[in-house]
Design a protein around this motif. Structure first.
Motif, PDB file in Angstrom:
ATOM      1  N   LEU A   1      10.149  12.449  -2.883  1.00 57.90           N
ATOM      2  CA  LEU A   1       9.115  13.025  -1.530  1.00 57.90           C
ATOM      3  C   LEU A   1       9.199  14.044  -1.154  1.00 57.90           C
ATOM      4  O   LEU A   1       8.109  14.850  -1.086  1.00 57.90           O
ATOM      5  N   LEU A   2      10.751  14.931  -0.625  1.00 57.76           N
ATOM      6  CA  LEU A   2      10.235  15.916  -0.240  1.00 57.76           C
ATOM      7  C   LEU A   2      10.157  17.258  -1.505  1.00 57.76           C
ATOM      8  O   LEU A   2       9.755  17.686  -0.629  1.00 57.76           O
ATOM      9  N   ALA A   3      10.476  16.773  -2.657  1.00 56.71           N
ATOM     10  CA  ALA A   3      10.101  17.568  -3.902  1.00 56.71           C
ATOM     11  C   ALA A   3       8.885  17.772  -3.587  1.00 56.71           C
ATOM     12  O   ALA A   3       8.080  19.202  -3.734  1.00 56.71           O
ATOM     13  N   ALA A   4       8.430  16.655  -3.634  1.00 55.01           N
ATOM     14  CA  ALA A   4       6.495  16.803  -4.032  1.00 55.01           C
ATOM     15  C   ALA A   4       5.705  17.220  -2.821  1.00 55.01           C
ATOM     16  O   ALA A   4       4.863  17.544  -2.728  1.00 55.01           O
ATOM     17  N   PHE A   5       6.441  17.278  -1.478  1.00 54.77           N
ATOM     18  CA  PHE A   5       5.703  17.773   0.019  1.00 54.77           C
ATOM     19  C   PHE A   5       5.647  19.448  -0.250  1.00 54.77           C
ATOM     20  O   PHE A   5       5.103  19.626   0.445  1.00 54.77           O
ATOM     21  N   LEU A   6       7.022  18.994  -0.342  1.00 51.95           N
ATOM     22  CA  LEU A   6       7.310  21.192  -0.871  1.00 51.95           C
ATOM     23  C   LEU A   6       6.436  21.867  -1.338  1.00 51.95           C
ATOM     24  O   LEU A   6       5.816  22.834  -0.984  1.00 51.95           O
ATOM     25  N   GLU A  64       1.036  -0.779   0.026  1.00 50.14           N
ATOM     26  CA  GLU A  64       0.129   0.413   0.141  1.00 50.14           C
ATOM     27  C   GLU A  64       0.896   1.177   0.344  1.00 50.14           C
ATOM     28  O   GLU A  64       0.382   2.492  -0.554  1.00 50.14           O
ATOM     29  N   LEU A  65       2.148   1.119   0.663  1.00 50.55           N
ATOM     30  CA  LEU A  65       2.576   2.823   1.015  1.00 50.55           C
ATOM     31  C   LEU A  65       3.606   2.458  -0.697  1.00 50.55           C
ATOM     32  O   LEU A  65       3.464   3.714  -1.225  1.00 50.55           O
ATOM     33  N   ALA A  66       3.777   1.612  -0.827  1.00 48.51           N
ATOM     34  CA  ALA A  66       4.608   1.333  -2.581  1.00 48.51           C
ATOM     35  C   ALA A  66       3.025   2.250  -3.593  1.00 48.51           C
ATOM     36  O   ALA A  66       3.703   3.148  -4.512  1.00 48.51           O
ATOM     37  N   ASP A  67       2.546   1.989  -3.838  1.00 47.85           N
ATOM     38  CA  ASP A  67       1.404   1.958  -4.330  1.00 47.85           C
ATOM     39  C   ASP A  67       1.048   4.081  -3.947  1.00 47.85           C
ATOM     40  O   ASP A  67       0.434   4.840  -5.105  1.00 47.85           O
ATOM     41  N   ARG A  68       1.175   4.902  -3.281  1.00 43.51           N
ATOM     42  CA  ARG A  68       0.928   5.922  -2.609  1.00 43.51           C
ATOM     43  C   ARG A  68       2.172   6.503  -2.743  1.00 43.51           C
ATOM     44  O   ARG A  68       1.673   7.996  -2.722  1.00 43.51           O
ATOM     45  N   ILE A  69       3.342   5.890  -2.191  1.00 43.91           N
ATOM     46  CA  ILE A  69       4.833   6.494  -3.314  1.00 43.91           C
ATOM     47  C   ILE A  69       4.402   7.190  -4.127  1.00 43.91           C
ATOM     48  O   ILE A  69       4.830   8.310  -5.202  1.00 43.91           O
ATOM     49  N   ASN A  70       4.560   6.621  -5.499  1.00 43.70           N
ATOM     50  CA  ASN A  70       4.419   6.432  -6.250  1.00 43.70           C
ATOM     51  C   ASN A  70       2.690   8.043  -7.386  1.00 43.70           C
ATOM     52  O   ASN A  70       3.037   8.245  -7.704  1.00 43.70           O
ATOM     53  N   ASP A  71       2.290   7.435  -5.970  1.00 44.61           N
ATOM     54  CA  ASP A  71       0.763   7.788  -6.391  1.00 44.61           C
ATOM     55  C   ASP A  71       1.322  10.088  -5.940  1.00 44.61           C
ATOM     56  O   ASP A  71       0.488  11.249  -6.982  1.00 44.61           O
ATOM     57  N   ILE A  72       2.322   9.863  -5.035  1.00 42.53           N
ATOM     58  CA  ILE A  72       2.076  11.395  -4.574  1.00 42.53           C
ATOM     59  C   ILE A  72       3.116  11.772  -5.781  1.00 42.53           C
ATOM     60  O   ILE A  72       3.016  12.825  -5.668  1.00 42.53           O
ATOM     61  N   LEU A  73       4.461  11.039  -6.486  1.00 39.38           N
ATOM     62  CA  LEU A  73       5.493  11.497  -6.760  1.00 39.38           C
ATOM     63  C   LEU A  73       5.198  11.183  -8.928  1.00 39.38           C
ATOM     64  O   LEU A  73       5.083  12.349  -9.284  1.00 39.38           O
ATOM     65  N   ASP A  74       3.479  11.477  -9.327  1.00 39.84           N
ATOM     66  CA  ASP A  74       3.078  12.034 -10.220  1.00 39.84           C
ATOM     67  C   ASP A  74       2.239  12.690 -10.265  1.00 39.84           C
ATOM     68  O   ASP A  74       0.662  12.606 -10.239  1.00 39.84           O
ATOM     69  N   ARG A  75       2.184  13.692  -9.556  1.00 40.04           N
ATOM     70  CA  ARG A  75       2.044  14.740  -9.823  1.00 40.04           C
ATOM     71  C   ARG A  75       1.187  15.477 -10.892  1.00 40.04           C
ATOM     72  O   ARG A  75      -0.129  16.261 -11.188  1.00 40.04           O
ATOM     73  N   LYS A  76       1.472  15.295 -12.330  1.00 40.71           N
ATOM     74  CA  LYS A  76       0.893  15.627 -13.126  1.00 40.71           C
ATOM     75  C   LYS A  76      -0.831  14.720 -13.561  1.00 40.71           C
ATOM     76  O   LYS A  76      -1.825  15.612 -13.944  1.00 40.71           O
ATOM     77  N   ARG A  77      -0.699  14.084 -12.932  1.00 40.93           N
ATOM     78  CA  ARG A  77      -2.493  13.470 -13.258  1.00 40.93           C
ATOM     79  C   ARG A  77      -2.896  13.077 -11.983  1.00 40.93           C
ATOM     80  O   ARG A  77      -3.573  12.290 -12.328  1.00 40.93           O
ATOM     81  N   SER A  78      -2.339  13.945 -11.021  1.00 46.19           N
ATOM     82  CA  SER A  78      -3.131  13.980  -9.768  1.00 46.19           C
ATOM     83  C   SER A  78      -4.004  14.499  -9.556  1.00 46.19           C
ATOM     84  O   SER A  78      -4.070  16.131 -10.686  1.00 46.19           O
ATOM     85  N   SER A  79      -5.251  15.016  -9.430  1.00 41.74           N
ATOM     86  CA  SER A  79      -5.806  16.132  -8.293  1.00 41.74           C
ATOM     87  C   SER A  79      -5.626  16.949  -6.731  1.00 41.74           C
ATOM     88  O   SER A  79      -5.054  15.277  -6.637  1.00 41.74           O
ATOM     89  N   VAL A  80      -6.242  17.568  -6.660  1.00 38.33           N
ATOM     90  CA  VAL A  80      -6.102  17.777  -5.130  1.00 38.33           C
ATOM     91  C   VAL A  80      -5.915  16.909  -4.219  1.00 38.33           C
ATOM     92  O   VAL A  80      -5.949  16.544  -3.062  1.00 38.33           O
ATOM     93  N   GLN A  81      -7.854  16.439  -4.762  1.00 39.22           N
ATOM     94  CA  GLN A  81      -8.956  15.572  -3.902  1.00 39.22           C
ATOM     95  C   GLN A  81      -7.271  14.446  -3.901  1.00 39.22           C
ATOM     96  O   GLN A  81      -7.666  13.413  -2.510  1.00 39.22           O
ATOM     97  N   GLY A  82      -6.654  14.204  -4.951  1.00 37.42           N
ATOM     98  CA  GLY A  82      -6.063  12.947  -5.151  1.00 37.42           C
ATOM     99  C   GLY A  82      -5.033  12.069  -3.849  1.00 37.42           C
ATOM    100  O   GLY A  82      -4.704  12.199  -3.203  1.00 37.42           O
ATOM    101  N   ARG A  83      -4.528  14.092  -4.534  1.00 42.40           N
ATOM    102  CA  ARG A  83      -3.138  14.527  -4.083  1.00 42.40           C
ATOM    103  C   ARG A  83      -3.369  14.486  -2.006  1.00 42.40           C
ATOM    104  O   ARG A  83      -2.594  13.560  -0.818  1.00 42.40           O
ATOM    105  N   GLU A  84      -4.280  14.728  -1.807  1.00 37.82           N
ATOM    106  CA  GLU A  84      -4.935  14.809  -1.030  1.00 37.82           C
ATOM    107  C   GLU A  84      -5.139  13.199   0.248  1.00 37.82           C
ATOM    108  O   GLU A  84      -4.532  12.757   1.162  1.00 37.82           O
ATOM    109  N   GLU A  85      -5.776  12.514  -0.462  1.00 38.80           N
ATOM    110  CA  GLU A  85      -6.295  11.295   0.217  1.00 38.80           C
ATOM    111  C   GLU A  85      -4.267   9.917   0.212  1.00 38.80           C
ATOM    112  O   GLU A  85      -4.004   9.496   0.841  1.00 38.80           O
TER     113      GLU A  85
END
Length: 479
Positions: A132-137, A86-107
């Motif tokens: 991850l550091l860059a994505a959080f910032l 589950e963590l690996a999937d979530r990390i991939n989602d966080i790093l794939d910002r171009k295809r994400s929405s605000v709600q998706g990033r929140e989740e």
């Protein structure tokens, strides 16, 4: 919460020239802040409801007693064996910002925080730290929603606590400081204060850098939040108080800063918010504790000019090295003792029973330390009939069946409080799995039958591997 700095000026209370200078500069540079800041610090000025995150992201700043530590072992993720996937999937989602929405990033951020809290994820995140550091910032910088920014700040705290990377602070300091000053959300401001303190403590800083951040936090406290355009916001002031104390546990010598800091904290004792009052009181206790240090081998038995009512050879309960007074933590201790005594016995219909109980318990403990800085938190002056001595400061936290922490000093208590705020029920898991940042922060004694020995990281790591191996065998997993 009242505007306590204004109260001090109107009442004729002595205010240091340094504090007055800060106040004058803030007044000229922040004249427009009053229109946008909150005008009262009611309990509602906490972080937004955590219901949407199942309570996993609470930064509850409500005053909590030194007797309430049961939640350190409440881990709802204890039976989740699929968390690495589950963590690996979530990390991939966080790093794939171009295809994400605000709600998706929140989740995704919410899930990352939950998994990082209740599991030790160092191995899983190690290849992704910089990404991850860059994505959080980015989420913090753009502040597209309060929830996304707050979750990203919390995720950054977990990264600093888990990654054991001494470059994190340098990467995040400027953005976090700017967020604290410029964000339009008091919720984000408070979360950023907590995050900055955590990154300063665990993310690789010098004592000078820690002192710089402590001065920043003290400015927030002394101005009741006005210096960052969060006037009289209790959650923001509480965050600044707590993170000041957390960083102060790392500084050996606070003699030059003690007088002004105690003065600012005394002002906050007049707050209408119990969390502000308790955090200020704990910092005062820490400063008094730090004004005493162990006697050196070449010092005379009579070198202490003020035994402050303690025994002549102990730390207040008959155990440990003799502690010597090095300097006065504050110039008017009798006045401070009267204020603390009134809070330890406070009464009135406007104070809830819960808050009244918290104030009584915490300020009784704080007062005893100010009266005698050799006494730690929850010091008991009752006589043990078996030893004919005071019970002393013997608050213990059990680490499973293997170890205990003796919370007999305020620096230990404030570090435990900060770790508890971040990890809550994941605290024990991080200890068992050998989180270096956590283990280096607090001393633990490993129990062997009736004997106690010092605990190091490898001890807990080996115990954790043995438990996990036994558990996998029980589940029929040969891996």
């Amino acid at each position: 919460m009242h505007d306590l700095r204004r109260q001090a000026l109107e009442s004729g209370k002595t205010v240091s020239r340094k504090a007055l200078s800060r106040e004058a500069s803030r007044h000229t540079s922040r004249t427009g802040s009053a229109q946008n800041s909150r005008q009262s610090s009611r309990a509602a000025s906490r972080h937004a409801s955590d219901d949407e995150d199942n309570g996993n992201l609470s930064d509850d700043t409500t005053a909590w007693s030194t007797t309430s530590l049961d939640d350190l072992a409440e881990n709802p993720e204890a039976d989740n064996t699929d968390w690495p996937e589950e963590l690996a999937d979530r990390i991939n989602d966080i790093l794939d910002r171009k295809r994400s929405s605000v709600q998706g990033r929140e989740e995704s951020l919410s899930a990352f925080c939950r998994l990082s809290k209740f599991h030790y994820v160092e191995e899983e995140i190690r290849p992704h730290i910089q990404d991850l550091l860059a994505a959080f910032l980015r989420s913090i910088k753009y502040e597209l929603s309060v929830r996304e920014s707050t979750l990203a700040l919390k995720a950054l705290e977990f990264l600093a606590l888990t990654a054991y990377d001494d470059t994190i602070y340098d990467h995040v300091e400027s953005l976090l400081t700017r967020t604290i000053r410029d964000s339009t959300s008091p919720v984000v401001k408070a979360a950023a204060i907590y995050c900055l303190g955590t990154c300063a403590f665990f993310g690789g800083t010098s004592d000078d850098a820690k002192l710089d951040q402590m001065n920043f936090f003290l400015d927030i406290v002394a101005s009741d939040g006005r210096s960052i355009e969060a006037t009289d916001d209790a959650a923001t002031v509480t965050a600044a108080l707590q993170q000041w104390g957390f960083l102060a546990t790392e500084i050996d010598d606070l003699e030059a800063d003690s007088e002004e800091a105690v003065e600012s904290f005394i002002d906050q004792l007049e707050s209408s918010d119990p969390a502000v009052q308790v955090a200020a009181g704990e910092n005062i206790a820490l400063l008094y504790e730090k004004s005493y240090t162990p006697q050196e081998d070449d010092e005379d038995e009579d070198s202490d000019g003020d035994d402050n009512g303690s025994t002549s050879s102990s730390n207040g309960d008959g155990d440990g090295p003799r502690l010597i007074k090095r300097y006065a933590a504050y110039h008017n201790t009798p006045q401070l003792e009267r204020i603390l005594s009134s809070l330890a016995t406070v009464s009135g219909k406007r104070i809830s029973k819960k808050d009244k109980k918290s104030l009584h318990s915490n300020f009784t403990s704080i007062l005893r330390t100010v009266e005698n800085p050799r006494r730690g938190p929850m010091f008991s002056t009752a006589i043990n009939q078996n030893t004919n001595r005071q019970y002393g400061s013997k608050r213990q936290v059990k680490i499973g069946n293997e170890g205990v922490m003796n919370i007999d000093r305020w620096w230990k208590w404030l570090r435990l409080a900060s770790l508890r705020r971040i990890l809550q029920g994941g605290f024990m898991e991080h200890y068992y799995q050998g989180n270096r940042a956590v283990l280096d922060s607090l001393p633990v004694m490993l129990r062997e039958s009736t004997r106690s020995v010092g605990l190091d990281r490898s001890g807990f790591k080996k115990a954790a591997k043995l438990r996990n191996s036994t558990r996998r065998m029980a589940l029929g997993d040969d891996a």
